[in-house]
Design an enzyme around this catalytic site. Structure first.
Site: not given
Length: 473
Positions: A303, A328, A332
């Protein structure tokens, strides 16, 4: 119930459609006036949901808990997205999520996600109980305290794993390099969120700055700026940024760090919504650092860590050293509900400076370097003492540990040979244990502790040594 569903729907539509956070009923009402047909369809859909809710509540053969029914409905809607990162958190789970971004929390210290209906460890936090117990990135959790996790909600599983300091939890894990599942007992503890560690590495008279970032939390950018300033005042010849095992965190945090290394020649990250519209982020710097920079990555770098790695690789041609990252590539946003619960919803993709989407693929290092066997040992589970003529997987793990520590065994197939016994005796003698040639719980614990200590030594870290040589030579 209808009002709660309406709030979920509004937040979801606004986030997915425009990338904005929840802005209130006014925007939704204006949208209704403009799109009367859409309004009718939406109302009918909500009516159907409400009717199903009332039907179950009033007619099911047993009494139904309203809160559980509502929570289940929201989880069901999110489940249809087939996105492991879009999740619903009840009040307690939401509170724990916020605490995980604060200075410290209690638990085992590991990032967990769902991939293809499997509970996967993204990465244990540096120095956490999970790391000390031997948990590794990509480990699959099969059960928690003997209870299977199959078909369970991610937050429910996380809730069972978390707990007060001093309590124990047993995870059964499946590891690709091991034939049988491992059972790992972990003592929960306070997990400090000191996310930045800095040091000076010396080679040939040169001072090389080293900064490890373990996650990107609220204070990480501030911690990083202080660490970097301190290193630069010492006259470093180069800088190593270590995001190995870093599961990610806040986008704002990693952005603030990346902006200290890249110029405004190209975006360091691009955020793309579902319509394909992209928002590009640029640094204000006019020139790059005067010293070389290297980034260390591995399969636990995920991420936000991958945003940093990709930005420095494509934005400034800084080399990445290590192993392929996790993969990733989505962003979000947590949306707080009126009752304190929270929906963490995937609202966009993030793309590299060159427009690449690394989701489920990861980022390839510029220079691929795998760690030695020392970093790939498995925890020992001593139920009965291991001794001559035994033949099982635990003996195999013990042989791998002994060999990685420099105690020669003639085989690593799980057969407790005479040479294995000699190696055990040598280990026991060196570590002032009773010399028996038998691996009991005390010897096993010392073997695992020895591995942890050896992994902390710079000279055993091949990836770090490669980065140092790259800068110096």
């Amino acid at each position: 119930m209808k009002q709660k569903w309406l709030a979920v729907y509004m937040a979801g539509s606004l986030l997915a459609g425009s990338g904005m956070t929840y802005m209130g009923i006014t925007i939704f009402e204006k949208k209704q006036e403009k799109h009367a047909t859409d309004h009718t369809m939406e109302t009918n859909s909500l009516y159907k949901l409400d009717k199903a809710y009332q039907l179950i509540l009033q007619n099911y053969v047993e009494n139904v808990d309203k809160q559980k029914l509502e929570d289940g409905a929201i989880r069901g809607m999110l489940a249809t997205l087939e996105d492991p990162y879009s999740v619903y958190m009840d009040q307690e789970a939401a509170k724990q999520f916020e605490q995980a971004l604060d200075s410290s929390f209690e638990g085992i210290g590991a990032e967990i996600s769902i991939e293809d209906d499997k509970m996967i460890i993204v990465s244990p936090i540096k120095g956490s109980p999970a790391e000390k117990a031997g948990i590794k990135p990509q480990d699959q959790i099969i059960s928690v305290d003997g209870e299977t996790v199959e078909g369970k909600d991610l937050n429910d599983v996380i809730g069972k794993i978390k707990g007060e300091k001093g309590t124990k939890v047993e995870l059964e894990i499946k590891r690709t390099t091991v034939d049988k599942p491992l059972k790992v007992k972990i003592v929960r503890d306070e997990v400090p969120q000191i996310t930045v560690y800095s040091d000076i590495k010396k080679d040939g008279g040169e001072k090389i700055g080293y900064i490890e970032i373990t996650s990107f939390s609220k204070d990480t950018a501030i911690e990083f700026e202080k660490a970097l300033s301190s290193l630069e005042k010492k006259g470093i010849a180069g800088l190593i940024l270590d995001v190995r095992g870093n599961p990610g965190g806040l986008l704002t945090s990693v952005n603030a760090i990346v902006e200290q290394f890249l110029t405004d020649s190209k975006p360091y990250v691009q955020i793309e919504n579902r319509n394909g519209d992209r928002e590009q982020f640029y640094s204000d710097l006019s020139k790059e650092k005067e010293y070389p920079v290297v980034v260390l990555i591995d399969n636990g770098s995920a991420s936000a860590s991958e945003i940093l790695a990709a930005a420095l690789k494509e934005g400034a041609d800084y080399p990445l050293i290590g192993e392929n990252s996790f993969g990733k590539g989505t962003v979000q946003q947590p949306i707080l509900m009126d009752d304190g619960s929270e929906i963490k919803l995937t609202v966009s993709k993030w793309l590299t400076p060159d427009g690449n989407w690394i989701h489920k693929q990861g980022i390839k290092p510029t220079i691929e370097v795998k760690q030695s066997d020392l970093y790939h040992t498995h925890p020992l589970q001593i139920v009965a003492n291991l001794k001559m003529e035994d033949n099982d997987e635990q003996v195999k793990y013990a042989q791998e540990i002994l060999t990685s520590l420099g105690f020669t065994t003639d085989r690593q197939d799980g057969y407790y040979s005479p040479q294995t016994e000699i190696a055990v005796r040598a280990f026991q003698e060196k570590n002032t244990l009773e010399v028996t040639g038998i691996i009991d719980k005390k010897t096993a614990a010392k073997m695992e502790e020895s591995v942890r200590q050896e992994k902390l030594k710079d000279e055993n870290d091949i990836q770090l040594q490669t980065a140092i040589r790259y800068i110096v030579h």
